[in-house]
Design a protein around this motif. Sequence first.
Motif, mmCIF file in Angstrom:
data_model
loop_
_atom_site.group_PDB
_atom_site.id
_atom_site.type_symbol
_atom_site.label_atom_id
_atom_site.label_comp_id
_atom_site.label_asym_id
_atom_site.label_seq_id
_atom_site.Cartn_x
_atom_site.Cartn_y
_atom_site.Cartn_z
ATOM 1 N N PHE A 25 0.731 -1.331 0.001
ATOM 2 C CA PHE A 25 -0.209 -0.204 0.348
ATOM 3 C C PHE A 25 0.948 0.938 -0.160
ATOM 4 O O PHE A 25 1.968 0.926 -0.309
ATOM 5 C CB PHE A 25 -0.894 -0.741 1.490
ATOM 6 N N LEU A 27 0.949 5.168 1.181
ATOM 7 C CA LEU A 27 1.255 5.778 1.999
ATOM 8 C C LEU A 27 2.772 7.479 1.721
ATOM 9 O O LEU A 27 3.324 7.554 1.693
ATOM 10 C CB LEU A 27 2.010 6.255 3.519
ATOM 11 N N THR A 109 -5.035 4.385 4.773
ATOM 12 C CA THR A 109 -4.098 4.598 3.249
ATOM 13 C C THR A 109 -4.230 5.185 2.478
ATOM 14 O O THR A 109 -5.617 5.685 2.263
ATOM 15 C CB THR A 109 -3.335 2.937 3.162
#
Length: 161
Positions: A25, A27, A109
Amino acid sequence: MSLQVTRSDVSTTWNGQDEMSVLTFNLNGETFAIEAMTVQEILDLLPETRVPGAKAYLGGVVNFRGKVIPLADIRLAFGMEAGAASIDSRIIVVQLDIDGEPCLVGIRTDKVYEVTTLSRAASEAPPSVGMRWRADFIDCLVKRNGEFVIVPNLKTIFASH
């Protein structure tokens, strides 16, 4: 040339395995990965209730299948700026053992990518100097496709707060 990692906490990340299945994911433009086995569900953003007096990065709760669970923005634990929600934003619900108790936590996220496999041979311990983040918040860095994937130490992040 392959690096051999001997640091003990990196070894426990891999649980004696040569590969680990992870969910990747984003960020703030950085790629992170968490062990796929801990992921319970991936959700669209949900209505959030702020908790007065809570730590900034754990400042809210959401309703997940009738249970109230904390919603974490681990960007703040890493000293990043909080990001605005977008159409790609998701919540990853994970189950962690915190102080010996199973605990569900939602992690906000910017975008969820894929479930993939990371190789232990491509992993390195975080450098002890030059890091902008706390080294104990990172289990390891894994080189993949010319970039580093950050495997955060969620237990340390949540136990420290």
